[in-house]
Motif scaffolding. Structure first.
Motif: not given
Length: 612
Positions: A15-23, A48-49, A265-271
């Motif tokens: 699965a994917d990782g964090a979204i909010g962390t990147i924002f 996409r990333s 997948g990943g949660c907070c802080g993951t990219t």
């Protein structure tokens, strides 16, 4: 059966990782979900990333898009609009074989808010209906601290829809939920309610997630999922940050798959970088069909003795001095703890230091432990006092209580934020920081309180400060140290150091201060402990050589212990070259490590005296 569940039958899905962390790293000043309406291109770019990094599964940018959370930003009237846009954005980013999860976050945190389950159900249903109408492949209920809340949501959703349900709890303990339910039992209850995939996300990094999953059974007729945080949370320049440890994240992913996880997948802080390493690590792995579950063990044991008053500042200025940290228990079986205090007392340790809920983890009150130590033993308690848990009223009361039981050695610390601990929703007080606390204690030493009223007696606090040498810019840390000296701290205790070079560097950078230091040495308990310290504890790095040495003996407990003690003794040799103060941090209540290192330190002192 849905295509999503069909894939999970025989495959591990990434699965994917964090979204909010990147924002947030890009300067977000609103809620991430608002970007579905204002910056859809940025949300699509992140999706996409993750897909390019190897994610088979992405989640909609809707985690906090419920009525209550959006109300904070004046967006509560746009719940449906935000969810519709989120699914459309995810679909634009997705490949033909990408699964899209409609994400719904929990309402309740660790603290029970005044919001009923029926109200939660009403608002959550609007989210779920919109996500399903827009055509998501499955629903992801994530970051639920409250089991009853999650169960009620799963039951209501299953009554209405056949869609696959992923139900993820967040646990502040590796074994139990906030209400005391064993995680394994909680996941079984969720399966019984109708969840197809159950697991954990958030709060813990990969190391502690792996520990949790070692106690979790493979569910009947369901699968396991795991979305760890990147690491423990750290504060740098007043900002929260996570460790940059993507490769390590991928390594631990293999262990999680071996514990039965099929959706990872990943949660907070993951990219996307974390997801890329996960994808590489699990490529070709097949899901396990059975496993040996490690049972949760509960332990037990006690003994007494007498009283001594000492000023550690003058003692360490006059010669080698050894103090040992021993954490109070997280439970009320204190027998082993006090037995260990007795052993340190018999060994002639100069003080036992008692942390104040370090890493924001609840433990038996250190003031209560110090009181019993003063009554029953000769060893001096050095009590940590944190500003996190008490306002100005509570801090003053706490200091007066310490003085009343004749505890004079205190370590003034600001304290780890509650986000890093077992109760991340707990309030951080911080009416003052460690310097403010020191100034407060010094006023008490003069016999006056913060209002200027007389205390009718004066206290006798000898105040230590904390110093972390494991920072990128030591000169900046030393400048902060100078301010602490100016505030009235009379000696310093460091975080653990793991290299001789660092000890020498601390000496060179601080020798202009007429202030004693106790250099922290914490033996490494295992190869996994070394990996955790290296990858997840901000500022601490092991050399490749040290990691390889522990890896070579990881399956031999005795050789691991021998290696740990040998490396610690080599560091102690260097401490004795430059400092009088040695601070031994007992690893995981293994007091035999501390006793051997303390004896070694004393033998160095005895040999020097014999030569003289």
């Amino acid at each position: 059966m849905s295509q999503f569940l069909n894939q999970l039958q025989n495959n591990v899905l990434v699965a994917d990782g964090a979204i909010g962390t990147i924002f947030y790293s890009e300067g977000l000043d609103t809620c991430p979900e608002a970007y579905n309406l204002t910056h859809p291109d940025k949300v699509e770019r992140i999706h996409r990333s993750y897909i390019e990094a190897g994610a088979n599964v992405i989640q909609t940018n809707t985690y906090g898009a419920n009525f209550e959370k959006l109300k904070t930003f004046g967006l509560e009237h746009r719940v449906k609009e935000i969810h519709k846009a989120a699914v459309q954005i995810a679909k634009r980013a997705a490949h033909h074989d990408t699964f899209i999860l409609g994400t719904v976050g929990g309402f309740r945190g660790v603290r029970q808010d005044d919001i009923s389950l029926s109200t939660i159900q009403y608002h959550t249903e609007l989210q779920i209906d919109t996500l399903i109408d827009e055509g998501v492949d499955a629903l992801l209920f994530e970051t639920y601290y409250d089991l009853d809340e999650l169960k009620s949501i799963v039951v209501a959703t299953r009554r209405k829809y056949e869609i696959p349900i992923i139900a993820q709890l967040t646990a502040s303990n590796t074994n139990y939920l906030v209400d005391g339910t064993e995680i394994n039992d909680a996941l079984k209850q969720l399966v019984a309610c109708g969840a197809n995939v159950v697991g954990l996300n958030c709060h813990h990094g990969p190391h502690h997630m792996q520990r949790s999953f070692s106690h979790i059974e493979l569910p009947d007729n369901a699968y396991l999922s795991c979305y760890p945080n990147a690491s423990l949370l750290d504060i740098e320049n007043s900002e929260f940050k996570y460790s940059d440890n993507a490769q390590y994240f991928g390594d631990v992913a293999q262990e999680l798959i071996n514990e039965g996880v099929r959706l990872i997948g990943g949660c907070c802080g993951t990219t996307p970088e974390h997801i890329r390493y996960i994808k590489t690590a699990v490529q070709g792995l097949t899901p396990i069909k059975d496993k040996k579950v490690v049972p949760i063990t509960k332990k037990s044991n006690h003994k007494p003795t007498k009283v001594v008053k000492q000023n550690l500042t003058s003692k360490v200025k006059n010669g080698p001095t050894v103090i040992v940290e021993l954490d109070t228990p997280k439970h009320l079986d204190t027998d082993t703890f006090f037995e260990n205090v007795g052993k340190l007392d018999e060994a002639g340790i100069d003080a036992v230091t008692l942390a104040d809920n370090s890493l924001a983890t609840v433990r038996v009150s250190n003031i209560a432990a110090a009181s019993l130590i003063k009554q029953q033993y000769d060893i001096e308690p050095l009590v940590h006092v944190t500003c996190r848990d008490r306002n100005l009223i509570g801090l003053q009361s706490h200091l007066l209580g310490l003085s009343l039981i004749d505890v004079n050695e205190i370590l003034a610390i600001t304290g780890d934020p509650s986000k890093v601990g077992h109760l991340p929703g707990a309030t951080n007080v911080y009416d003052v920081n460690s310097k403010g606390l020191t100034e407060l204690a010094l006023r008490f030493n003069q016999g006056i309180n913060t209002d200027g009223d007389a205390l009718k007696k004066h206290t006798n606090f000898n105040i230590a400060g904390a110093f972390d040498p494991n920072v990128r810019k030591l000169d900046g840390a030393v400048k902060r140290l100078e301010k602490k000296v100016a505030s009235g701290m009379s000696y310093f205790i460091t975080q653990p150091v793991y290299s001789k070079e660092k000890i020498k560097q601390v000496y060179e950078e601080t020798k202009h201060l007429n202030t004693p230091f106790f250099i922290g040495i914490m033996p490494i308990a295992s190869y996994n402990n070394a990996l955790f310290l290296h990858n997840e504890v901000p500022g601490i790095k092991m050399s490749e050589d040290v990691l390889n040495q522990f890896k070579a003996v990881k399956d031999d407990k005795e050789k691991t212990k021998e290696l740990s003690l040998r490396l610690s003794k080599e560091l102690i040799d260097t401490v004795h070259e430059y400092f009088n103060g040695l601070y031994i941090i007992t690893p995981f209540q293994k007091v035999d490590y501390s006793l051997e290192l303390a004896a070694y330190s004393k033998s160095i002192t005895a040999n020097k005296e014999a030569i003289l």
